[in-house]
Design a protein around this motif. Sequence first.
Motif, PDB file in Angstrom:
ATOM      1  N   LEU A   1     -49.336   7.803  27.719  1.00  0.00           N
ATOM      2  CA  LEU A   1     -48.749   8.887  27.365  1.00  0.00           C
ATOM      3  C   LEU A   1     -49.310   9.945  26.503  1.00  0.00           C
ATOM      4  CD1 LEU A   1     -45.048   7.433  27.052  1.00  0.00           C
ATOM      5  CD2 LEU A   1     -45.907   8.350  29.004  1.00  0.00           C
ATOM      6  N   LYS A   2     -50.055   9.752  25.773  1.00  0.00           N
ATOM      7  CA  LYS A   2     -50.912  10.463  24.796  1.00  0.00           C
ATOM      8  C   LYS A   2     -52.096  11.257  25.834  1.00  0.00           C
ATOM      9  CE  LYS A   2     -49.548   9.342  20.219  1.00  0.00           C
ATOM     10  NZ  LYS A   2     -49.194  10.546  19.845  1.00  0.00           N
ATOM     11  N   THR A   3     -52.651  10.454  26.711  1.00  0.00           N
ATOM     12  CA  THR A   3     -53.598  11.084  27.672  1.00  0.00           C
ATOM     13  C   THR A   3     -53.035  11.992  28.332  1.00  0.00           C
ATOM     14  OG1 THR A   3     -54.919   8.983  27.675  1.00  0.00           O
ATOM     15  CG2 THR A   3     -55.080  10.485  29.333  1.00  0.00           C
TER      16      THR A   3
ATOM     17  N   ALA B   1     -38.276  13.512  39.460  1.00  0.00           N
ATOM     18  CA  ALA B   1     -39.266  13.074  40.483  1.00  0.00           C
ATOM     19  C   ALA B   1     -39.830  11.675  40.130  1.00  0.00           C
ATOM     20  CB  ALA B   1     -40.510  14.034  40.112  1.00  0.00           C
ATOM     21  N   CYS B   2     -39.362  11.146  39.020  1.00  0.00           N
ATOM     22  CA  CYS B   2     -39.876   9.671  38.699  1.00  0.00           C
ATOM     23  C   CYS B   2     -38.807   8.848  39.526  1.00  0.00           C
ATOM     24  CB  CYS B   2     -39.554   9.333  37.226  1.00  0.00           C
ATOM     25  SG  CYS B   2     -41.163   9.941  36.359  1.00  0.00           S
TER      26      CYS B   2
ATOM     27  N   ALA C   1     -45.931   2.762  35.876  1.00  0.00           N
ATOM     28  CA  ALA C   1     -44.908   3.478  35.628  1.00  0.00           C
ATOM     29  C   ALA C   1     -45.561   4.994  34.923  1.00  0.00           C
ATOM     30  CB  ALA C   1     -44.139   2.899  34.403  1.00  0.00           C
ATOM     31  N   VAL C   2     -46.624   4.612  34.222  1.00  0.00           N
ATOM     32  CA  VAL C   2     -47.439   5.833  33.761  1.00  0.00           C
ATOM     33  C   VAL C   2     -48.048   6.723  34.760  1.00  0.00           C
ATOM     34  CG1 VAL C   2     -49.465   6.603  32.309  1.00  0.00           C
ATOM     35  CG2 VAL C   2     -47.691   4.949  31.465  1.00  0.00           C
ATOM     36  N   GLN C   3     -48.472   5.910  35.601  1.00  0.00           N
ATOM     37  CA  GLN C   3     -49.147   6.635  36.780  1.00  0.00           C
ATOM     38  C   GLN C   3     -48.032   7.259  37.809  1.00  0.00           C
ATOM     39  OE1 GLN C   3     -52.075   6.963  37.972  1.00  0.00           O
ATOM     40  NE2 GLN C   3     -51.376   8.458  39.564  1.00  0.00           N
TER      41      GLN C   3
ATOM     42  N   ALA D   1     -47.286  10.435  35.804  1.00  0.00           N
ATOM     43  CA  ALA D   1     -48.310  11.477  35.810  1.00  0.00           C
ATOM     44  C   ALA D   1     -48.180  12.231  37.239  1.00  0.00           C
ATOM     45  CB  ALA D   1     -49.754  10.936  35.946  1.00  0.00           C
ATOM     46  N   GLU D   2     -47.697  11.569  38.309  1.00  0.00           N
ATOM     47  CA  GLU D   2     -47.407  12.295  39.436  1.00  0.00           C
ATOM     48  C   GLU D   2     -46.384  12.882  39.535  1.00  0.00           C
ATOM     49  OE1 GLU D   2     -46.943   8.855  42.457  1.00  0.00           O
ATOM     50  OE2 GLU D   2     -48.861   8.287  42.238  1.00  0.00           O
ATOM     51  N   ALA D   3     -45.333  12.661  38.835  1.00  0.00           N
ATOM     52  CA  ALA D   3     -44.063  13.400  38.750  1.00  0.00           C
ATOM     53  C   ALA D   3     -44.552  14.784  38.015  1.00  0.00           C
ATOM     54  CB  ALA D   3     -43.147  12.724  37.795  1.00  0.00           C
ATOM     55  N   LEU D   4     -45.384  14.896  36.844  1.00  0.00           N
ATOM     56  CA  LEU D   4     -45.742  15.730  36.160  1.00  0.00           C
ATOM     57  C   LEU D   4     -46.740  16.860  37.060  1.00  0.00           C
ATOM     58  CD1 LEU D   4     -46.845  13.998  32.781  1.00  0.00           C
ATOM     59  CD2 LEU D   4     -45.019  15.782  32.907  1.00  0.00           C
ATOM     60  N   GLY D   5     -47.521  16.090  37.984  1.00  0.00           N
ATOM     61  CA  GLY D   5     -48.175  17.010  38.756  1.00  0.00           C
ATOM     62  C   GLY D   5     -47.372  17.768  39.743  1.00  0.00           C
TER      63      GLY D   5
END
Length: 432
Positions: A333-335, A374-375, A408-410, A413-417
């Motif tokens: 998450l920090k990445t 989105a998630c 889950a982190v991936q 990331a897709e949701a953020l994108g």
Amino acid sequence: MQTDALYHLSPVWSHLTTFQPVRGAGIYLYDAGGKRLMDFTSGIGVTNTGHAHPKVAQAIQAQAANLIHGQINIVVSPAAIELSHLLNEITPPEIDCFFLSNSGAEATEGAVKLARHATKRQNIIVFQGSFHGRTAQTMAMTTSKTGYRLGYQPLPGGIFVTPFPYAYKLGMDEEQAVDYALDQLHYLLKSQTAPEETAAIVIEPVLGEGGYVPAPNRFLQELRQLCSETGIMLVMDEVQTGFGRTGKMFALEHSAVTPDIMIMAKGLGSGVPISAIGASRALMERWQVGAHGGTYGGNALAAAAGVATINVMRDEKLPENAARQGDRLMEGLKTLQAEFPIIGDVRGRGLMVGVEFTRDGQPDKAVTKAVQTACLERDLLLLTCGTYDNIIRWIPPLVVNAVQIDEAVQIFAEALGTESRNDSRKGEDAKI
């Protein structure tokens, strides 16, 4: 003719989804058609051993076949006795006596009653952003959102609110936030409720509904010293933080602070309703016999679930796994925080992690909800929290593994994108 499947369920419940699971296993939920959701909510921090852990399920089945309920004022089930012994083993040595009940709110009410009875004092101090329940007494103690209290005033009195050392919100570093919160607490004791009329200070060692903010160790240590000096009871609400969630069996272990009273629930029964209050035998003996009780506290079925849950946690080292996977989750998450400026803060302990969304220094609920949605579209269940509903909270079952954390982190990331691209099309920044 009414066709809405939920029509006969009260609409007072909000619903993240209308998904109807018929089966759960580990971190997953399945409906009758076989659709699978990745559950990073744990039923709001309840299914710490995962959904339908085989050993917990077997213990419940075996208990149900023999005795479902024996009211504890009349008979005492062996399961309740065994659970009290196990709780004694995993709590601090000074906490050696337990009252069993059904929910976190009910246990919180009991803790307040015990503190008032034992001290012969009336007032209670809580912290800004706290969540302690939705009964009348616990609503009065809850300050995370007005929605939990709206329309119910007047609530029980004698509740005083002081700032939590929420460094990000206060715009301070941790040490400054601790100094500020301590100063305000001392000011409260001089200006509104004197120590000699204050029964208890009640704190979540990690602020839950208020934003997943860990209380710094120094702050908890200073609270302990203050309470010891003034005779105020220190009460730790471990309803959400307990039973391995923060990488220790209880969050209090991070600060090596022992409270006078502990409140436990959620993860204790792996989904079966059960809660507990813990204190010293000497303190419990100051509670007048019959001054507190309940029909279902110590229920045999719930107690058996609690026994099995604790044994699974210890045998499978679930708190240790929570610490390892929590570190992995925080790193991922920090990445993402470095890539997406809309993420203002990432914080937490173990598998109790909050991601706070802010824009221009202000809470951004719209983006938070968009990312959550989105998630969900990608079959990942996440909850939000915070006074402004601008924090996504990560609370997967403690059986989660590294592959599942990374997946889950991936998805996140897709949701953020996706939201970043939507934001760009609205003519705003190219990156959220």
